[in-house]
Design an enzyme around this catalytic site. Sequence first.
Site, PDB file in Angstrom:
ATOM      1  N   HIS B  89      -9.564  64.698 -11.268  1.00  0.00           N
ATOM      2  CA  HIS B  89      -8.755  65.690 -11.972  1.00  0.00           C
ATOM      3  C   HIS B  89      -8.606  65.273 -13.423  1.00  0.00           C
ATOM      4  O   HIS B  89      -8.133  64.186 -13.728  1.00  0.00           O
ATOM      5  CB  HIS B  89      -7.373  65.820 -11.305  1.00  0.00           C
ATOM      6  CG  HIS B  89      -7.431  66.446  -9.941  1.00  0.00           C
ATOM      7  ND1 HIS B  89      -6.718  65.975  -8.871  1.00  0.00           N
ATOM      8  CD2 HIS B  89      -8.135  67.514  -9.492  1.00  0.00           C
ATOM      9  CE1 HIS B  89      -6.970  66.740  -7.809  1.00  0.00           C
ATOM     10  NE2 HIS B  89      -7.836  67.679  -8.174  1.00  0.00           N
ATOM     11  N   GLU B  92      -5.441  63.664 -15.380  1.00  0.00           N
ATOM     12  CA  GLU B  92      -4.814  62.448 -14.866  1.00  0.00           C
ATOM     13  C   GLU B  92      -5.398  61.221 -15.573  1.00  0.00           C
ATOM     14  O   GLU B  92      -6.075  60.388 -14.963  1.00  0.00           O
ATOM     15  CB  GLU B  92      -4.982  62.418 -13.338  1.00  0.00           C
ATOM     16  CG  GLU B  92      -4.281  63.635 -12.710  1.00  0.00           C
ATOM     17  CD  GLU B  92      -4.667  63.948 -11.266  1.00  0.00           C
ATOM     18  OE1 GLU B  92      -5.309  63.105 -10.619  1.00  0.00           O
ATOM     19  OE2 GLU B  92      -4.326  65.051 -10.791  1.00  0.00           O
ATOM     20  N   ARG B 149      -7.251  70.656 -15.136  1.00  0.00           N
ATOM     21  CA  ARG B 149      -7.338  69.892 -13.890  1.00  0.00           C
ATOM     22  C   ARG B 149      -8.729  69.919 -13.247  1.00  0.00           C
ATOM     23  O   ARG B 149      -9.228  68.908 -12.758  1.00  0.00           O
ATOM     24  CB  ARG B 149      -6.309  70.463 -12.899  1.00  0.00           C
ATOM     25  CG  ARG B 149      -6.427  70.002 -11.448  1.00  0.00           C
ATOM     26  CD  ARG B 149      -5.377  70.704 -10.608  1.00  0.00           C
ATOM     27  NE  ARG B 149      -5.540  70.559  -9.174  1.00  0.00           N
ATOM     28  CZ  ARG B 149      -5.025  69.574  -8.432  1.00  0.00           C
ATOM     29  NH1 ARG B 149      -4.332  68.623  -9.002  1.00  0.00           N
ATOM     30  NH2 ARG B 149      -5.222  69.548  -7.124  1.00  0.00           N
ATOM     31  N   HIS B 220      -5.660  58.977  -8.601  1.00  0.00           N
ATOM     32  CA  HIS B 220      -5.096  60.184  -9.212  1.00  0.00           C
ATOM     33  C   HIS B 220      -3.753  59.864  -9.862  1.00  0.00           C
ATOM     34  O   HIS B 220      -3.261  58.752  -9.799  1.00  0.00           O
ATOM     35  CB  HIS B 220      -4.829  61.233  -8.116  1.00  0.00           C
ATOM     36  CG  HIS B 220      -6.051  61.765  -7.451  1.00  0.00           C
ATOM     37  ND1 HIS B 220      -6.476  63.070  -7.576  1.00  0.00           N
ATOM     38  CD2 HIS B 220      -6.955  61.163  -6.644  1.00  0.00           C
ATOM     39  CE1 HIS B 220      -7.572  63.247  -6.869  1.00  0.00           C
ATOM     40  NE2 HIS B 220      -7.887  62.112  -6.282  1.00  0.00           N
ATOM     41  N   GLU B 294      -1.781  57.944  -5.930  1.00  0.00           N
ATOM     42  CA  GLU B 294      -1.166  58.752  -6.990  1.00  0.00           C
ATOM     43  C   GLU B 294      -0.334  57.766  -7.815  1.00  0.00           C
ATOM     44  O   GLU B 294       0.664  57.233  -7.342  1.00  0.00           O
ATOM     45  CB  GLU B 294      -0.267  59.847  -6.395  1.00  0.00           C
ATOM     46  CG  GLU B 294      -1.003  60.911  -5.596  1.00  0.00           C
ATOM     47  CD  GLU B 294      -1.694  61.965  -6.467  1.00  0.00           C
ATOM     48  OE1 GLU B 294      -1.562  61.911  -7.711  1.00  0.00           O
ATOM     49  OE2 GLU B 294      -2.386  62.838  -5.895  1.00  0.00           O
TER      50      GLU B 294
END
Lengths: 230, 359
Positions: B89, B92, B149, B220, B294
Amino acid sequence: MATGELNPNHYQAQRAAKVVQHYLNTRNGSPFRLFRLSRVHSGNLEDLVDSGRKYQLEITVKESISNTTEKLSASVLFPREERQGSAQVQASCDELLKVNITAQEEAFYQQYKNSQNLVSAQYLPDSHGRIDDDMRPFWHLSIVASSFVMLKESNENTLYNMAQVANVTQLATENDQLKFDGHILLHDMVSQEIIHWKLQFTWSPPEGVKVLQMEQLPHCHHCEKPQNSN
Amino acid sequence: MHSCVGLSCVLLLTVIGAATVERAEYDYFKYHPMSEITGWMAQIQKENPDLVSIMDYGKTYEKRTISLLKIGVNTGEKKKAIWMDCGIHAREWIAPAFCQYFVRQILDAYKKDPKMQEMMKNMDFYVTPVLNMDGYIFSWANDSTRLWRKNRSPGPAGCDCYGTDLNRNFDANWGTIGVSFNCCDQTYCGKDAMSEPEAQAVTFFVGTRKEDFLCFLTIHSYGQLLLLPYGHPNFTAPNYDELMKVGLAAADAIKKVHGMHYTVGTSPDVLYPNSGSSRDWSRMQGIPYTFTFELRDNGTYGFELPEDQIKPACEEAYSGALEIITYAHNKTFNGAVATAAATLWTVLLTVCVTSTNLM
């Protein structure tokens, strides 16, 4: 969706707790006071036939400028139907409100109240996460104003954060309130969408933040086309 | 006169030679545009020719070459492998920063840490610093593109918008849940499973080597989560209990670094249900330890994490990743070593006893 005792790390309690953050910011947020959800310790969900779904939470909230925390109980009622309005929150963080910010608020207010040069800033933070020190209070103000939108728009299927301030522009002071036009970008974690809102809001030390107008802006399709860049 | 000029020339060339040996140190704690990352990859390979090679394994929609760094001791034999990808993405940015930091760390650790030396003998690390290169470059174009994104393939006929969400495009319960079929949406899963060249590149590279891979880590931001498969609430990974155990150990390791809390669990439990993710696809190939990281933060700065947080974010994530990688390695290799040692002792004892009996 399951009712009863909730896993505090799972999405149901986390989404409801984030709404408490937005609520606290609308009530007591300022250029020098900003609340952040820190932890969810426990959660319980009740399905109330007539009114909606009620979350009972134990959470820790942090005031991010003084870096102090407080544990508190909160309840969030999501109405069954949209026409019944937005989430109803009950919460208060009395300890965090005791942090004295009167001097900073007053100095900031006086600095910009009768200003000949009205402040304007774009992209807070910038692409690299930077915010100039003298722009920080405007970033905080924008987050507080955004919290009104995020509170209004939140439901069990959203998780909002303010992604970025595209633009905040000071307007002439009116009724002793500092006044601003803001173009802010919200991020909803669940849909991953970036939603643009235009806001007009005011602030003063005695009145806090008030939002006069809010308007969602449509998704710009032509903005997605390849740009003329390498 | 002629010889003096010659001497000046020699001195000048020596000075220039010395100056070019003094190259600028790469700053791992700033965000780098794609061109600098590509240059960095070449530099890493050049500085570590025995351990590092660059492999091109696909093309983006805009025809850029997707590359990874293969890092490990060249034993000449087939080796087990660890996969890490960053930047599926575009917005990020902390993820590609982490891949670069990770590479630097394992190469540094190799110089002095016997455990890393052992792991690099037994395994190869395949690290893709930026998978969605087109999207990443687009997010650097100007302030208004920063929050892009998806990739940059155009939408289907009749839809004006661009981009497919690569992490919904993999062939893993594709198009079933947590996706949109509206090409303007951020979770648009594409016209078909694996319609996107970036997803195809990973699928082909990892798919043709799937028995080799022990770990598949996809990086991410934001949210401070360690996500286990599967994204679909009706499917449970066969080794769910083990994945939870390893994930919690990784979260513990992360917390020890800077006190940050990372939540561990499946996507449907801790975040939202989804389908077509690279993590789910890799688990379905049989790769045992597959996690989505994440990274920081929890929404304060979100995607625009300040550069002064790159270092702590990378340090804690490295601890977490290393925990998982070390577990996977030890489960695969120390067991074998112990068995070999036991066999050797058995043989020696048998010989001893036999020779004693003969006496």
